[in-house]
Design a protein around this motif. Structure first.
Motif, mmCIF file in Angstrom:
data_model
loop_
_atom_site.group_PDB
_atom_site.id
_atom_site.type_symbol
_atom_site.label_atom_id
_atom_site.label_comp_id
_atom_site.label_asym_id
_atom_site.label_seq_id
_atom_site.Cartn_x
_atom_site.Cartn_y
_atom_site.Cartn_z
ATOM 1 N N ARG A 65 -9.411 19.634 6.756
ATOM 2 C CA ARG A 65 -10.222 18.815 5.903
ATOM 3 C C ARG A 65 -9.307 18.024 4.913
ATOM 4 N NH1 ARG A 65 -14.135 21.341 1.252
ATOM 5 N NH2 ARG A 65 -14.729 19.344 0.440
ATOM 6 N N ALA A 66 -8.122 18.702 4.554
ATOM 7 C CA ALA A 66 -6.929 18.111 3.733
ATOM 8 C C ALA A 66 -6.644 16.664 4.305
ATOM 9 C CB ALA A 66 -5.969 18.956 3.028
ATOM 10 N N VAL A 67 -6.310 17.132 5.533
ATOM 11 C CA VAL A 67 -5.715 15.914 6.420
ATOM 12 C C VAL A 67 -6.714 14.827 6.418
ATOM 13 C CG1 VAL A 67 -4.960 15.297 8.749
ATOM 14 C CG2 VAL A 67 -4.397 17.305 7.810
ATOM 15 N N ARG A 68 -8.122 15.026 6.673
ATOM 16 C CA ARG A 68 -9.014 13.986 6.609
ATOM 17 C C ARG A 68 -9.090 13.339 5.132
ATOM 18 N NH1 ARG A 68 -11.777 17.710 9.996
ATOM 19 N NH2 ARG A 68 -13.039 18.369 8.241
ATOM 20 N N ILE A 69 -9.009 14.200 4.094
ATOM 21 C CA ILE A 69 -8.863 13.498 2.792
ATOM 22 C C ILE A 69 -7.940 12.492 2.570
ATOM 23 C CG2 ILE A 69 -8.667 14.115 0.312
ATOM 24 C CD1 ILE A 69 -10.434 16.560 0.968
ATOM 25 N N GLN A 70 -6.447 13.021 2.930
ATOM 26 C CA GLN A 70 -5.504 12.173 2.730
ATOM 27 C C GLN A 70 -5.567 10.883 3.757
ATOM 28 O OE1 GLN A 70 -3.115 12.439 0.389
ATOM 29 N NE2 GLN A 70 -1.131 11.872 1.416
ATOM 30 N N ALA A 71 -6.055 11.081 5.010
ATOM 31 C CA ALA A 71 -6.178 9.937 5.857
ATOM 32 C C ALA A 71 -7.160 9.001 5.247
ATOM 33 C CB ALA A 71 -6.475 10.334 7.040
ATOM 34 N N GLU A 72 -8.013 9.256 4.642
ATOM 35 C CA GLU A 72 -9.053 8.436 3.924
ATOM 36 C C GLU A 72 -8.456 7.648 2.906
ATOM 37 O OE1 GLU A 72 -12.430 6.194 2.880
ATOM 38 O OE2 GLU A 72 -11.792 6.992 4.886
ATOM 39 N N ALA A 73 -7.707 8.443 1.976
ATOM 40 C CA ALA A 73 -6.923 7.702 0.938
ATOM 41 C C ALA A 73 -5.925 6.907 1.360
ATOM 42 C CB ALA A 73 -6.334 8.756 0.116
ATOM 43 N N PHE A 74 -5.302 6.864 2.542
ATOM 44 C CA PHE A 74 -4.241 6.251 3.120
ATOM 45 C C PHE A 74 -5.007 4.809 3.611
ATOM 46 C CE2 PHE A 74 -1.026 5.073 6.277
ATOM 47 C CZ PHE A 74 -0.048 4.596 5.319
ATOM 48 N N ARG A 75 -6.147 5.085 4.349
ATOM 49 C CA ARG A 75 -6.983 3.909 4.836
ATOM 50 C C ARG A 75 -7.155 3.017 3.683
ATOM 51 N NH1 ARG A 75 -11.597 1.853 4.565
ATOM 52 N NH2 ARG A 75 -12.433 3.573 3.256
ATOM 53 N N ARG A 76 -7.665 3.547 2.328
ATOM 54 C CA ARG A 76 -7.997 2.723 1.382
ATOM 55 C C ARG A 76 -6.755 2.119 0.498
ATOM 56 N NH1 ARG A 76 -11.403 5.138 -3.214
ATOM 57 N NH2 ARG A 76 -11.509 2.881 -3.867
ATOM 58 N N GLN A 77 -5.487 2.707 0.854
ATOM 59 C CA GLN A 77 -4.367 2.307 0.256
ATOM 60 C C GLN A 77 -4.018 0.985 0.992
ATOM 61 O OE1 GLN A 77 -2.118 5.684 -0.168
ATOM 62 N NE2 GLN A 77 -1.764 5.329 -2.245
ATOM 63 N N VAL A 78 -4.078 1.230 2.177
ATOM 64 C CA VAL A 78 -3.661 0.041 3.302
ATOM 65 C C VAL A 78 -4.699 -1.158 3.099
ATOM 66 C CG1 VAL A 78 -3.545 -0.632 5.393
ATOM 67 C CG2 VAL A 78 -2.502 1.461 4.803
ATOM 68 N N THR A 79 -6.137 -0.565 2.863
ATOM 69 C CA THR A 79 -7.111 -1.745 2.819
ATOM 70 C C THR A 79 -6.628 -2.585 1.213
ATOM 71 O OG1 THR A 79 -8.709 -0.711 4.026
ATOM 72 C CG2 THR A 79 -9.486 -2.261 2.439
ATOM 73 N N GLY A 80 -6.073 -1.975 0.322
ATOM 74 C CA GLY A 80 -6.057 -2.438 -1.053
ATOM 75 C C GLY A 80 -5.131 -3.363 -0.854
ATOM 76 N N GLN A 81 -3.895 -3.016 -0.087
ATOM 77 C CA GLN A 81 -2.703 -3.652 -0.236
ATOM 78 C C GLN A 81 -3.033 -5.179 0.694
ATOM 79 O OE1 GLN A 81 0.389 -3.385 -1.670
ATOM 80 N NE2 GLN A 81 0.454 -5.586 -0.619
ATOM 81 N N ILE A 82 -3.858 -4.863 1.776
ATOM 82 C CA ILE A 82 -4.414 -6.126 2.564
ATOM 83 C C ILE A 82 -4.899 -7.086 1.640
ATOM 84 C CG2 ILE A 82 -5.710 -6.972 4.609
ATOM 85 C CD1 ILE A 82 -4.826 -4.623 6.019
ATOM 86 N N LEU A 83 -5.973 -6.466 0.806
ATOM 87 C CA LEU A 83 -6.623 -7.317 0.018
ATOM 88 C C LEU A 83 -6.059 -8.073 -1.204
ATOM 89 C CD1 LEU A 83 -9.953 -5.088 -0.649
ATOM 90 C CD2 LEU A 83 -9.947 -7.257 0.617
ATOM 91 N N ALA A 84 -4.868 -7.323 -1.621
ATOM 92 C CA ALA A 84 -4.042 -7.825 -2.439
ATOM 93 C C ALA A 84 -3.338 -9.069 -1.874
ATOM 94 C CB ALA A 84 -3.185 -6.934 -3.066
ATOM 95 N N THR A 85 -2.995 -8.857 -0.869
ATOM 96 C CA THR A 85 -2.195 -10.020 -0.180
ATOM 97 C C THR A 85 -2.858 -11.257 0.579
ATOM 98 O OG1 THR A 85 -0.676 -8.079 0.811
ATOM 99 C CG2 THR A 85 -0.603 -10.390 1.937
ATOM 100 N N THR A 86 -4.278 -10.967 0.881
ATOM 101 C CA THR A 86 -5.128 -12.182 1.137
ATOM 102 C C THR A 86 -5.628 -12.774 0.160
ATOM 103 O OG1 THR A 86 -6.856 -10.414 1.709
ATOM 104 C CG2 THR A 86 -5.310 -11.112 3.441
ATOM 105 N N GLY A 87 -5.847 -12.027 -1.069
ATOM 106 C CA GLY A 87 -6.563 -12.642 -2.066
ATOM 107 C C GLY A 87 -8.237 -12.728 -1.876
ATOM 108 N N PRO A 88 -8.971 -12.910 -2.923
ATOM 109 C CA PRO A 88 -10.230 -12.775 -2.759
ATOM 110 C C PRO A 88 -11.094 -13.799 -1.922
ATOM 111 C CG PRO A 88 -9.851 -13.877 -4.986
ATOM 112 C CD PRO A 88 -8.267 -13.465 -4.095
ATOM 113 N N ARG A 89 -12.030 -13.295 -1.389
ATOM 114 C CA ARG A 89 -12.924 -14.306 -0.626
ATOM 115 C C ARG A 89 -13.273 -15.625 -1.076
ATOM 116 N NH1 ARG A 89 -15.101 -9.244 0.241
ATOM 117 N NH2 ARG A 89 -16.940 -9.838 -0.832
ATOM 118 N N ASP A 90 -13.770 -16.555 -0.603
ATOM 119 C CA ASP A 90 -14.457 -17.567 -1.168
ATOM 120 C C ASP A 90 -15.569 -17.258 -1.914
ATOM 121 O OD1 ASP A 90 -12.367 -19.230 -0.101
ATOM 122 O OD2 ASP A 90 -13.675 -20.054 1.434
#
Length: 310
Positions: free
Chosen positions: A133-158
């Motif tokens: 369960r701890a592994v899943r919790i951390q994996a989900e947080a890491f997914r969100r961190q990567v997603t956030g970095q991608i969003l920061a790099t690509t910028g807001p949608r039109d």
């Protein structure tokens, strides 16, 4: 970032647990290769107070703070934070990032990235002992961190509001790991699921407030921050100066103008709003010294009293 802890028993318990976390970090950053040990420990000496491990330890107070998984959970979140700091720091152009030297100041970017990978690996090793369960919790947080970095790099949608986009990025990149700190602390200590849920909501809002406070501490135009995004609407001329090359004539003066501009107060109000939302999330928790310390962190991160800008 340390809250005021008025309860002596809690303060003593936190001090002992934090000492154990430091020992755990020292063991986790040790390698058979001396150079790797040196590189991995660089940020443990310069990254400031252990904000996320503190949240783990306070969350554990709602269960059994002496449970064997509590200190390893605190070490895991700090290793993960330091690993992301190594990776993120490589992308920054300034010599100092959020109060700490860039991790590639002493080595090239490749070494900094690989050192971050090493810390991720050590965190994963410790995490495996905490259960699936701890592994899943951390994996989900890491997914969100990567997603956030991608969003920061690509910028807001039109058509997407840049300010809403920025707050979403902060919730993913900073808020997710802060939320996991409370969640893992609750899990490792055997606290009720309702406690973990409240601490997830608390941690995410507190993480956003903390990042906004950092943006307010030294505002520049070198990256998209809330003050700069607010400036795009309030003062387009100054915004254009700030988002141009740093070598451009008038850039230093533009930064000085930003640091006394009214948009800073508007950004501070948003930081306080996020901290207030974090505090409200604690309302379902038992009234105890640990909850008081968590509430005090909200005020530490985003003081409600107006601050002078400039």
């Amino acid at each position: 970032m340390q809250p005021t802890v008025r309860d002596r028993a809690l303060a003593d318990g936190l001090w002992a647990a934090q000492a154990a976390v430091e020992k755990g970090l020292s063991r986790a950053t040790e390698s058979d290769v001396p150079f790797i040990t040196e590189a991995a420990r660089e940020l443990t000496r310069t990254a400031g107070l252990r904000f996320r491990p503190l949240l783990v330890l306070l969350a554990a107070r709602f269960g059994d703070p002496g449970a064997p998984g509590v200190v390893p959970a605190a070490v895991v979140v700090e290793l993960t934070h330091l690993a992301t700091h190594y990776h993120d720091g490589v992308r920054d152009e300034t010599a100092v990032r959020r109060g700490a030297p860039r991790p590639d100041t002493n080595w090239d970017s490749t070494v900094a990235v690989l050192t971050g990978d090493f810390l991720f690996a050590r965190a994963s090793h410790l995490l495996a002992d905490l259960g699936p369960r701890a592994v899943r919790i951390q994996a989900e947080a890491f997914r969100r961190q990567v997603t956030g970095q991608i969003l920061a790099t690509t910028g807001p949608r039109d058509g997407r509001d840049p300010i809403e986009h920025h707050l979403e990025v902060l919730a993913s990149r900073t808020g997710s790991l802060t939320a996991v700190s409370g969640q893992l602390g609750a899990l490792a200590s055997g606290a009720d699921a309702s406690v973990a849920d409240a601490l997830v909501r608390y941690g995410e809002r507190l993480g956003v407030a903390s990042h906004l406070a950092d943006e307010l501490a030294a505002p520049t135009g070198r990256r998209p921050t809330l003050p700069v995004l607010l400036l795009a609407r309030a003062d387009p001329e100054l915004y254009a100066l700030l988002t141009g090359p740093a070598e451009r004539a008038g850039y230093a003066e533009a930064v000085a103008r930003l640091r006394t501009h009214p948009v800073l107060e508007r950004a501070r109000e948003e930081a306080v709003r996020q901290a207030d939302a974090a505090r409200a999330a604690l309302s379902t928790l038992p009234d105890c010294p640990a909850r008081a310390a968590l509430e005090a962190l909200c005020e530490t991160v985003a003081p409600t009293a107006p601050s002078s800008c400039g």
